[in-house]
Design an enzyme around this catalytic site. Sequence first.
Site, short mmCIF file in Angstrom:
data_model
loop_
_atom_site.label_atom_id
_atom_site.label_comp_id
_atom_site.label_asym_id
_atom_site.label_seq_id
_atom_site.Cartn_x
_atom_site.Cartn_y
_atom_site.Cartn_z
N GLU A 1 0.78 -0.86 -0.24
CA GLU A 1 0.18 -0.13 -0.30
C GLU A 1 0.68 1.25 -0.38
O GLU A 1 0.35 2.34 -0.63
CB GLU A 1 -0.47 -0.03 0.87
CG GLU A 1 -0.53 0.14 2.24
CD GLU A 1 0.07 -1.71 2.95
OE1 GLU A 1 0.23 -2.03 2.84
OE2 GLU A 1 1.98 -1.17 3.90
N ASP B 1 17.32 27.14 -26.38
CA ASP B 1 17.07 28.79 -26.87
C ASP B 1 18.94 28.85 -26.67
O ASP B 1 19.82 28.19 -25.76
CB ASP B 1 17.15 29.85 -25.99
CG ASP B 1 15.68 29.62 -26.31
OD1 ASP B 1 14.95 29.80 -27.35
OD2 ASP B 1 15.21 30.82 -24.52
N ASP C 1 12.50 32.30 -22.24
CA ASP C 1 12.94 33.21 -20.90
C ASP C 1 11.62 34.09 -20.93
O ASP C 1 10.93 34.97 -19.92
CB ASP C 1 14.80 33.47 -20.64
CG ASP C 1 15.15 33.59 -22.09
OD1 ASP C 1 13.63 34.19 -22.72
OD2 ASP C 1 15.83 34.25 -22.56
N ASN D 1 7.39 -7.69 7.65
CA ASN D 1 7.69 -6.66 6.70
C ASN D 1 8.12 -5.52 7.43
O ASN D 1 8.60 -4.46 6.40
CB ASN D 1 6.50 -6.35 7.00
CG ASN D 1 5.73 -5.00 6.14
OD1 ASN D 1 5.63 -5.18 4.72
ND2 ASN D 1 4.92 -4.76 6.60
N THR E 1 12.72 -5.24 6.46
CA THR E 1 13.10 -5.00 5.26
C THR E 1 12.41 -4.54 4.57
O THR E 1 13.44 -4.52 3.64
CB THR E 1 12.49 -7.24 4.22
OG1 THR E 1 11.33 -7.11 4.54
CG2 THR E 1 13.15 -7.95 5.05
N ASP E 2 11.12 -4.30 4.62
CA ASP E 2 10.55 -2.74 3.14
C ASP E 2 11.42 -1.63 3.68
O ASP E 2 11.48 -0.66 2.88
CB ASP E 2 8.83 -2.86 3.80
CG ASP E 2 9.23 -3.73 2.31
OD1 ASP E 2 9.90 -5.14 2.23
OD2 ASP E 2 7.66 -4.31 2.11
P1 ATP Z 1 18.69 33.31 -28.71
O1 ATP Z 1 16.58 33.10 -29.24
O2 ATP Z 1 19.84 32.85 -29.66
O3 ATP Z 1 18.19 32.48 -27.81
P2 ATP Z 1 17.92 35.63 -27.60
O4 ATP Z 1 16.74 35.30 -26.99
O5 ATP Z 1 17.97 36.52 -26.98
O6 ATP Z 1 18.31 34.81 -28.32
P3 ATP Z 1 15.43 37.73 -28.93
O7 ATP Z 1 15.82 38.32 -27.45
O8 ATP Z 1 14.75 37.11 -29.39
O9 ATP Z 1 16.91 36.02 -28.88
O10 ATP Z 1 16.66 38.08 -30.18
C1 ATP Z 1 16.39 38.02 -31.25
C2 ATP Z 1 16.82 38.88 -32.54
O11 ATP Z 1 16.34 40.31 -32.02
C3 ATP Z 1 18.31 39.16 -32.53
O12 ATP Z 1 19.37 38.15 -33.12
C4 ATP Z 1 19.03 40.20 -32.83
O13 ATP Z 1 18.95 40.54 -34.02
C5 ATP Z 1 17.59 41.29 -31.79
N1 ATP Z 1 17.35 42.00 -30.66
C6 ATP Z 1 18.11 40.91 -29.34
N2 ATP Z 1 18.29 42.10 -28.86
C7 ATP Z 1 18.45 42.63 -28.91
C8 ATP Z 1 18.18 44.40 -28.50
N3 ATP Z 1 18.13 44.40 -27.45
N4 ATP Z 1 18.05 45.77 -29.24
C9 ATP Z 1 17.44 45.70 -30.43
N5 ATP Z 1 17.23 44.18 -31.13
C10 ATP Z 1 17.60 43.12 -30.17
#
Ligand code: ATP
Length: 874
Positions: free
Chosen positions: A283, A325, A610, A704, A707-708
């Site tokens: 159980e 990512d 994220d 029981n 051992t258990d």
């Molecule tokens: P990954 O997708 O590789 O994990 P990440 O989450 O940082 O990276 P994003 O933040 O979605 O990716 O960024 C996507 C795109 O946006 C980047 O490749 C870049 O070209 C552009 N980018 C990222 N950060 C900035 C920013 N702070 N300002 C302007 N453009 C940005």
Amino acid sequence: MNYHQKKSEDVLSALATSANGLSNSEAAKRLLEYGPNEIKEAARRTPLGMFLDQFRDFMIIILIVAAIISGLLGEVADTIAIVVIVILNAIMGFVQEYRAEKAIEALRLMATPASTVLREGVPHSVPTHEVVPGDVILLEAGKVVPADLRLIESAQIKIEEAALTGESVPVEKNIAPLYEEMVPLGDRRNMAYKGTIVSYGHGKGVVVATGMKTELGRIATMLQEEEEVKTPLQKRLAKFGSKLAIAVMVICAIVFGIGILRGEPPILMFLTAVSLAVAAIPEALPAVVTISLALGAKKLVKQNALIRKLPAVETLGSVTYICSDKTGTLTLNKMTVEEIYADGKLWKKGTDEFPRLDMLLTALSLNNDTHCDAKGTVVGDPTEIALYNIAKEKGFDKHETGDKFKRIGEIPFDSDRKCMTTFHTGLHEGKVVSFTKGAVDVLMDKSENLLTSDGRKPIDLATIHRINERMAADGLRVLGVAMRLWDTMPSSLSVDDVEDKLTLLGFVGMMDPPRAEARDAVTICREAGIRPVMITGDHPITARTIAGRIGIMDHDGDVMTGARLERMPMEDFEARVEHISAYARVAPEQKLKIVKALQDKGQYVAMTGDGVNDAPALKRADIGVAMGITGTDVSKEAAHMILLDDNFATIVKAIKEGREIFDNIRKFIKYVLTSNAGEVWTLFLAPFMGLPIPLLPIHLLWINLVTDGLPGLALTAEPAEKDVMKRHPRHPQESIFAHGLGAHILWVGFLLGSVTIFTQAWAYYTGHAHWQTMVFTVLCLSQMGHVLAIRSEKESLFSQGILSNKPLLGAVLLTFVLQLLTIYVPFLNPVFKTEPLSLSELLFALAMSSILFVAVEIEKWFKRRKEARRGENS
Ligand code: ATP
């Protein structure tokens, strides 16, 4: 007047605070006065309740009642012994459950969110339960609103209020006072409520209510019915357990019936049958699973994996795909600017001469979202920090330029658009300047004015593409920077109107090195039958280079882009999805399509994320994994597991740990069910062999208990098998009895029964008066041999090392000593109804007890031989 009717300044003065927030000492005072910002939870189970729960089992109650009745009719000492053993059993169960509960509680506390609070003008990260009325909170996309707020600053902030209003479309907020008093919550555009989610933009709000005084607090009781989640294994075990219980009860009834027919005293037969039922019905199995998972989760924290949902520990071992990512998980998330291309010139880090690129550097310093924390350290997104650093290094400090050229508006960055725009005054006489930076390809589409910033030299498109692609092929993240002049500040900040007709100023290439441990983790995945997949918002060429460096794909592998993914019908995508190792320019929403397609193909998917838009994919994935450092609150809430170090290698470690935990649960089941089967066979077979009842109730209950109890639990401390990450993932739907477990229970259980019956028959018919003590000893010690032999599925105990699981060795030795005490300590003889064995009887019993050990070692030898043959043939 309500807060939503007041002007921001009036709200601040009513709460005796300012736009810079409270001082730390005032906040501490208010925390004492108003109490923690928490929603009170329904009462938890008390330790006493938990202890009493141990007696809730129906068979235990029958046993206690039967023991008491038998005591009243005859020997009270028997009754006391039985009740003591039952209580000892309950104590052991309680201690385990209590430890598990504490472990879960500790995990819960570790997962408490933090809020960014302005204290005397400086942003601090404060545990959300310490937020007080009057605090000024900084909000950004992905944050869960920590308390009820009146907004005092808003940069296009949008809030999803489904938790309160049921409306899942985000509401755009502003700071203007409302005139009416009775405005429904959903229409209070200048308020943000505890528990709702910022889905876009950023802003500031002053706390007007905390804890149970918030709108969420008012309805909290409605939200408290969080049901207890059972893991798939627990559900299956519970179902199996109830079927087994019926079978055991039928056997007990037969044992009882035969005993009566043979003229045994009914009350003794009844107690024997019930004791057998208590000893043989497993159980506690579902509880043991919870305990193993909870203690496993505690171990996982040490590996930097924080479990939010307990069933995840169980399912970790089944993962077949890890979709990760790139930025921060596979790479270090430490960006540095390596190259800049502008005005037809290319600058590389390390070269001396830096061209005059005043406009580009001004743009980088102004269109920048870093800020300084209390210690003066620059904090923010690593991309932003890299740009801040290069601008500062070349003489354009954000704080100086920002003071001169005030930011008067913005369209915040978002991963779907892949751009961000800010508006500034003072740079160009009488005009407003907007700077936009973002992914080069996206920016090119928005730039009609392909001239250099001085407006003279036309930019050569082919050159731009060539340089962009070359930078990407070197693994750089390339961002374009552009500007636009406006006569006046545009009245509406619509993306399509603002991010259009841009003039390209140049572009910047940043390096984010792969994590050193990622490559090894990828190799381990491959050996373990898990496919790692990289998902990134970056350019496909950057993606391919980085994926190649980490070993996720060959350099000539195909990268699926977000645009192609969007166009592809689901069926076509499903046909290919299992072969794709890297995705680029993917919007977070598209991760959901990837998870669904893989799941439709029967794969078991771990997905990292994220941002706020990652939440649906995290929820849908079999294991949603959020980032502990860079992750938003929303992603953490949606996830099953949080990586405290944001590191891909940690997922792989957690999978290994998950497989180990599952293996150990299987070993526990193997051990307990084999033992129980042996006990049942013994009592069932004896009458058919013309033998008297082999064991008394106290013997069954003692076996029981010892051992258990300890040896069984020490199995959960078993280190991982050597090949744990060399075999393929276990299919989640696979029966717990697969891979020979069921067969083992059947044949070894039968062997155990046979060994004890043989001992009884031999001792009985050769006239040994101590035959019962011998049976008692053989049944108990055989199980010790068994538990040592099943420590590994295949490896021999001797190559594994007898000392490699010290808790188990200790438990086995302790049980051995206790068993000898029940036989040789005179005052225990009447309690346990035993008699001291002579040396030859003891040696015979020990020899019989080792049969199981030897038999299982031979079974493992066959397994190893079969595997070696298979290895030779393949
Ligand atoms: P990954 O997708 O590789 O994990 P990440 O989450 O940082 O990276 P994003 O933040 O979605 O990716 O960024 C996507 C795109 O946006 C980047 O490749 C870049 O070209 C552009 N980018 C990222 N950060 C900035 C920013 N702070 N300002 C302007 N453009 C940005």
